[in-house]
Scaffold this motif. Structure first.
Motif, PDB file in Angstrom:
ATOM      1  N   HIS A 186      61.166  19.360  61.406  1.00  0.00           N
ATOM      2  CA  HIS A 186      59.877  18.662  61.524  1.00  0.00           C
ATOM      3  C   HIS A 186      58.751  19.683  61.495  1.00  0.00           C
ATOM      4  O   HIS A 186      58.771  20.650  62.244  1.00  0.00           O
ATOM      5  N   GLU A 187      57.775  19.444  60.632  1.00  0.00           N
ATOM      6  CA  GLU A 187      56.673  20.405  60.481  1.00  0.00           C
ATOM      7  C   GLU A 187      55.452  20.020  61.299  1.00  0.00           C
ATOM      8  O   GLU A 187      55.040  18.860  61.291  1.00  0.00           O
ATOM      9  N   ALA A 189      51.204  20.925  62.083  1.00  0.00           N
ATOM     10  CA  ALA A 189      50.102  20.866  61.133  1.00  0.00           C
ATOM     11  C   ALA A 189      48.920  21.733  61.559  1.00  0.00           C
ATOM     12  O   ALA A 189      47.763  21.331  61.462  1.00  0.00           O
ATOM     13  N   ALA A 191      48.145  23.247  64.638  1.00  0.00           N
ATOM     14  CA  ALA A 191      47.515  23.208  65.961  1.00  0.00           C
ATOM     15  C   ALA A 191      48.347  24.000  66.971  1.00  0.00           C
ATOM     16  O   ALA A 191      49.507  23.676  67.209  1.00  0.00           O
ATOM     17  N   LEU A 204      55.626  14.943  67.708  1.00  0.00           N
ATOM     18  CA  LEU A 204      56.836  14.404  67.078  1.00  0.00           C
ATOM     19  C   LEU A 204      56.835  12.876  67.060  1.00  0.00           C
ATOM     20  O   LEU A 204      57.453  12.250  66.216  1.00  0.00           O
ATOM     21  N   GLU A 205      56.151  12.295  68.009  1.00  0.00           N
ATOM     22  CA  GLU A 205      56.090  10.829  68.048  1.00  0.00           C
ATOM     23  C   GLU A 205      55.018  10.288  67.109  1.00  0.00           C
ATOM     24  O   GLU A 205      54.783   9.083  67.049  1.00  0.00           O
ATOM     25  N   GLY A 206      54.332  11.196  66.405  1.00  0.00           N
ATOM     26  CA  GLY A 206      53.355  10.752  65.418  1.00  0.00           C
ATOM     27  C   GLY A 206      51.992  10.430  65.998  1.00  0.00           C
ATOM     28  O   GLY A 206      51.185   9.751  65.377  1.00  0.00           O
ATOM     29  N   ARG A 208      48.324  11.778  68.300  1.00  0.00           N
ATOM     30  CA  ARG A 208      47.531  12.971  68.582  1.00  0.00           C
ATOM     31  C   ARG A 208      48.286  13.768  69.644  1.00  0.00           C
ATOM     32  O   ARG A 208      48.715  13.192  70.648  1.00  0.00           O
ATOM     33  N   TYR A 225      60.440   9.963  73.241  1.00  0.00           N
ATOM     34  CA  TYR A 225      60.674   8.522  73.364  1.00  0.00           C
ATOM     35  C   TYR A 225      61.019   8.139  74.809  1.00  0.00           C
ATOM     36  O   TYR A 225      61.829   7.257  75.061  1.00  0.00           O
TER      37      TYR A 225
ATOM     38  N   ARG B  32      57.026   5.649  63.560  1.00  0.00           N
ATOM     39  CA  ARG B  32      55.747   6.334  63.704  1.00  0.00           C
ATOM     40  C   ARG B  32      55.916   7.854  63.635  1.00  0.00           C
ATOM     41  O   ARG B  32      55.022   8.577  63.222  1.00  0.00           O
ATOM     42  N   SER B  33      57.086   8.329  64.061  1.00  0.00           N
ATOM     43  CA  SER B  33      57.352   9.765  64.034  1.00  0.00           C
ATOM     44  C   SER B  33      57.272  10.355  62.637  1.00  0.00           C
ATOM     45  O   SER B  33      57.132  11.557  62.469  1.00  0.00           O
ATOM     46  N   LEU B  35      54.945  10.095  60.669  1.00  0.00           N
ATOM     47  CA  LEU B  35      53.550  10.248  60.231  1.00  0.00           C
ATOM     48  C   LEU B  35      53.229  11.654  59.711  1.00  0.00           C
ATOM     49  O   LEU B  35      52.707  11.806  58.605  1.00  0.00           O
ATOM     50  N   LEU B  36      53.548  12.688  60.495  1.00  0.00           N
ATOM     51  CA  LEU B  36      53.236  14.045  60.006  1.00  0.00           C
ATOM     52  C   LEU B  36      53.965  14.363  58.698  1.00  0.00           C
ATOM     53  O   LEU B  36      53.340  14.846  57.761  1.00  0.00           O
ATOM     54  N   ALA B  67      45.135   4.890  63.759  1.00  0.00           N
ATOM     55  CA  ALA B  67      46.196   5.732  64.323  1.00  0.00           C
ATOM     56  C   ALA B  67      46.562   6.856  63.353  1.00  0.00           C
ATOM     57  O   ALA B  67      47.010   7.926  63.761  1.00  0.00           O
ATOM     58  N   GLU B  70      43.146   9.306  63.212  1.00  0.00           N
ATOM     59  CA  GLU B  70      42.948  10.183  64.372  1.00  0.00           C
ATOM     60  C   GLU B  70      43.907  11.370  64.335  1.00  0.00           C
ATOM     61  O   GLU B  70      43.613  12.426  64.882  1.00  0.00           O
ATOM     62  N   VAL B  71      45.027  11.202  63.687  1.00  0.00           N
ATOM     63  CA  VAL B  71      45.967  12.316  63.540  1.00  0.00           C
ATOM     64  C   VAL B  71      45.480  13.273  62.438  1.00  0.00           C
ATOM     65  O   VAL B  71      45.482  14.485  62.601  1.00  0.00           O
ATOM     66  N   THR B  73      42.447  13.810  61.530  1.00  0.00           N
ATOM     67  CA  THR B  73      41.274  14.582  61.961  1.00  0.00           C
ATOM     68  C   THR B  73      41.599  15.563  63.075  1.00  0.00           C
ATOM     69  O   THR B  73      40.856  16.502  63.308  1.00  0.00           O
ATOM     70  N   PHE B  74      42.735  15.371  63.769  1.00  0.00           N
ATOM     71  CA  PHE B  74      43.066  16.316  64.837  1.00  0.00           C
ATOM     72  C   PHE B  74      43.554  17.652  64.286  1.00  0.00           C
ATOM     73  O   PHE B  74      43.183  18.719  64.762  1.00  0.00           O
ATOM     74  N   TYR B  75      44.401  17.580  63.275  1.00  0.00           N
ATOM     75  CA  TYR B  75      45.093  18.793  62.829  1.00  0.00           C
ATOM     76  C   TYR B  75      44.294  19.570  61.783  1.00  0.00           C
ATOM     77  O   TYR B  75      43.896  19.014  60.759  1.00  0.00           O
TER      78      TYR B  75
END
Ligand SMILES: Cc1cc2nc3c(=O)[nH]c(=O)nc-3n(C[C@H](O)[C@H](O)[C@H](O)COP(=O)(O)O)c2cc1C
Ligand code: SF4
Ligand code: FES
Lengths: 465, 172
Positions: A186-187, A189, A191, A204-206, A208, A225, B32-33, B35-36, B67, B70-71, B73-75
């Protein structure tokens, strides 16, 4: 010619810093990665004795593995030096819940450069550690969280994972044991905060990646989780197979009391031969590390300051003398005066010196450096990396950075260093995660240790930079 | 690329879709995981993440668009505008700064006509001809071979001012 030089750099994905072990090094984790001709494929790993310990693990009871790790006195290599066996002990194998493993390869503490070598050059060693850990803790799903700036890690590690599946070392019924394990890469980004374990889980949960508050969100209790989760650093997980290979007693004996095995010390800054050096824990003093192993300072320079365990650890001053409790042969404790250069590089000694071994990132600064300039650089780092969740941290780190920048550019006013210190004092201990301390300790320690460089009338030197 | 005016979500190649579906399977417990990974796949392909991407990914992962936004713009890694063709990220942090990374950053910026003070804020400082984006980043975990930078996907170590010139020449 210059063009050739940069092309060479581009092709040579990473430096050869790791390929020249110093005779005093004791290489275990870097044993393969440091060989110039070693390749990251599974055949090479198997030829070098790979996956023997994973096989052995399945002949042991899970409890016995956890006990070995406890007895080996392995301490986490990610920053907090927490005893790994104790952390593992928080997981109850048979609580009926799903358990997860998240390997922390975020490696973003300034001064730290070790995990990348493992990920790029010896990924199977990490996978073997993951397999043993997962079996010991009844984990069936593991993630390797790596910062995305390691652009080639995904390809290399995913290839290794694929090979392990093909060989029956991952997936269903691994090693014919009836045990199932899936591992994914898992990458991150970009931060820094994602290296903090609860932030990593949110990431990891996607979501913020805002760190979670402890209690109650200790990963081993309410982790990924909301299930019991072990977060360990890449280097920490790599040590696991060597504990099984050598046996806990031998592994523990290699290091200091309560701090077993080897540890990679990453030396950067003003030394002739910077690099990652894997040393038996407690086998070198800071002076030996700088002068014998790293070839000393540049000609004509003298030592000014050392940040011993990543940028978040408190800075130490060259001529400092510490009062340390040492144990004599007969077990009695005495207080001894130890000058900085005689300080042993292990968790206990550095804690006694008021700093920490942290991530093993040793940043050396000579007398050409301005401490105000160096602190301002770090303040800018923390200002950029605060996640913004807690007011003291979000506002404080930005304020500190603005203040130190102004002091550097325009000269300090009389009240500045007091103000700077006070802002730091008001962050530490008042935040959700340890970033608050990480960001305050540099300011507090730089001002305390080098008051003359932050004072009103000592600005000529600083302004040169 | 003339597709830059078209919403990205209207132009998703099959290979990308396949990779997206595969990435989602890596997260059996929570969609949801993914997303990245999806944002990475998307940005690797399109170069940046536009509004249509945010809506499309949200829909794919059964999330509200906010959702995803916001991710994004955070990274620091994610961007919402197209970068230059060659991206150079110079390490700004202590060990590299001690080894001259500010001078390196300045030399690179001046070499391609970017204002060196214009860094940050999710928009990569980009040269007028669109050939280069150059930004400062924090510690790249290679402090022992400072100063370092990422040239697109490759780490360059002990980068000298002469190397900077060679890089600009090669990628111009
Ligand atoms: C602000 C912050 C940043 C951190 N960054 C990292 C990191 O980049 N890599 C890492 O392994 N641990 C990092 N940690 C420590 C982790 O929270 C956690 O303690 C560690 O991964 C546990 O693994 P270990 O016990 O094997 O050391 C960081 C902690 C804080 C507070
Ligand atoms: S201390 Fe700072 S980094 Fe940690 S949660 Fe609070 S604002 Fe975020
Ligand atoms: S300070 Fe530049 S790589 Fe660490």
């Amino acid at each position: 010619m210059m063009q050739k030089q940069s092309l060479k750099n581009i092709l040579n994905l990473m430096s050869s810093l790791i390929e020249h072990p110093h005779p005093r090094e004791k290489r275990i984790v870097f044993a393969n990665a440091g060989k110039p001709d070693y390749t990251p494929d599974i055949q090479t790993y198997l030829k070098h004795g790979g996956y023997q310990e994973a096989k052995k693990a399945f002949t042991m009871s899970p409890e016995a593995i956890v006990n070995e790790v406890k007895a080996a006195h392995l301490r986490g290599r990610g920053g907090a030096a927490f005893p790994t066996g104790v952390k593992w002990g928080f997981i109850r194998r048979d609580d009926g819940k799903a358990h997860y493993l998240c390997v922390n390869g975020d490696e973003s503490e300034p001064g730290t450069f070790k995990d990348r070598y493992i990920l790029h050059r010896d990924p199977h060693q990490l996978l073997e550690g993951i397999i043993i850990t997962s079996f010991a803790l009844n984990i069936h799903l593991a993630y390797i969280y790596v910062r995305c700036e390691f652009r080639h890690a995904k390809r290399i590690v995913e290839k290794a994972i694929e090979e392990a599946y093909e060989n029956g070392f991952l997936g269903k019924n691994i090693f014919g044991s009836g045990f199932d394990l899936d591992v994914y890469f898992h990458e991150g980004a970009g931060a820094y905060i994602c290296g903090e374990e609860t932030s990593l889980l949110e990431s990891l949960e996607g979501k913020r990646p805002y760190p979670r508050i402890k209690p109650p969100y200790f990963p081993a209790v309410l982790g990924l989780y909301q299930s019991p989760t072990i977060v360990n650093n890449v280097e920490t997980i790599c040590h696991i197979k060597h504990i099984l290979r050598l046996g806990a007693a031998e592994y523990a004996a290699m290091g200091s009391e309560g701090d077993g095995g080897t540890r990679v010390l990453c030396v950067s800054g003003d030394v002739m031969k910077p690099g990652p050096y894997e040393m038996a824990v407690g086998s070198v003093t800071l002076g030996e590390l700088i002068y014998d192993i790293c070839g000393g300072l540049r000609p004509g320079r003298s030592l000014k300051a050392v940040i011993p365990g990543g940028s978040s650890s408190k800075v130490l001053r060259a001529n400092e003398i510490f009062k340390i409790n040492v144990k004599l042969e007969d077990g009695t404790m005495i207080e001894k005066e130890v000058p900085l250069l005689d300080m042993v590089m292990d968790a206990t000694s550095l804690a006694a010196a008021g700093s920490m071994i942290g991530s093993g990132g040793v940043i050396v600064m000579d007398d050409s450096r301005s401490m105000l300039w160096a602190l301002n650089n770090l303040n800018q780092f923390y200002a950029h990396e605060s996640c913004g969740q807690c007011t003291p941290c979000r506002e404080g780190v930005l304020w500190m950075s603005k203040l130190s920048t102004r002091m550097l550019r325009e000269g300090a006013q009389e009240s500045d260093s007091k103000m700077l210190h006070k802002i730091a004092d008001n962050i530490a201990g008042r935040t959700i995660c340890a970033f608050g301390e990480a960001a305050s300790w540099p300011t507090q320690s730089f001002i305390d240790k080098f008051p003359e460089e932050f004072s009103f009338d000592e600005q000529n030197f600083s302004r040169k930079h | 690329m003339n597709s830059s005016s078209l919403p990205q979500a209207e132009n998703i190649p099959l290979a990308l879709l396949t990779e997206i579906e595969k990435a989602i399977t890596h997260y059996p417990v929570s969609r949801r995981s993914a997303l990245l990974p999806l944002l990475h796949l998307w940005q690797n392909h399109f170069g940046f993440i536009d509004q249509s991407a945010i809506d499309w990914i949200a829909c794919k992962l059964e999330l509200n668009s906010i959702a995803v936004l916001e991710v994004v713009t955070f990274y620091p890694w994610f961007r919402q505008k197209a970068p230059g063709r060659t991206i150079i990220r110079v390490c700004r942090t202590l060990s590299c700064a001690m080894a001259g990374s500010y001078e390196l950053h300045q030399k690179l910026c001046h070499g391609v006509g970017i204002d060196p003070s214009a860094h940050g804020n999710h928009e990569m400082p980009t040269s007028a001809d669109g050939k280069f984006s150059i930004e400062f980043v924090e510690c790249l975990a290679s402090c022992g071979s400072a100063p370092v930078c990422l040239l697109n996907d490759d780490l360059l170590e002990r980068v000298s001012l002469d190397d900077a010139e060679a890089i600009i020449e090669k990628y111009s």
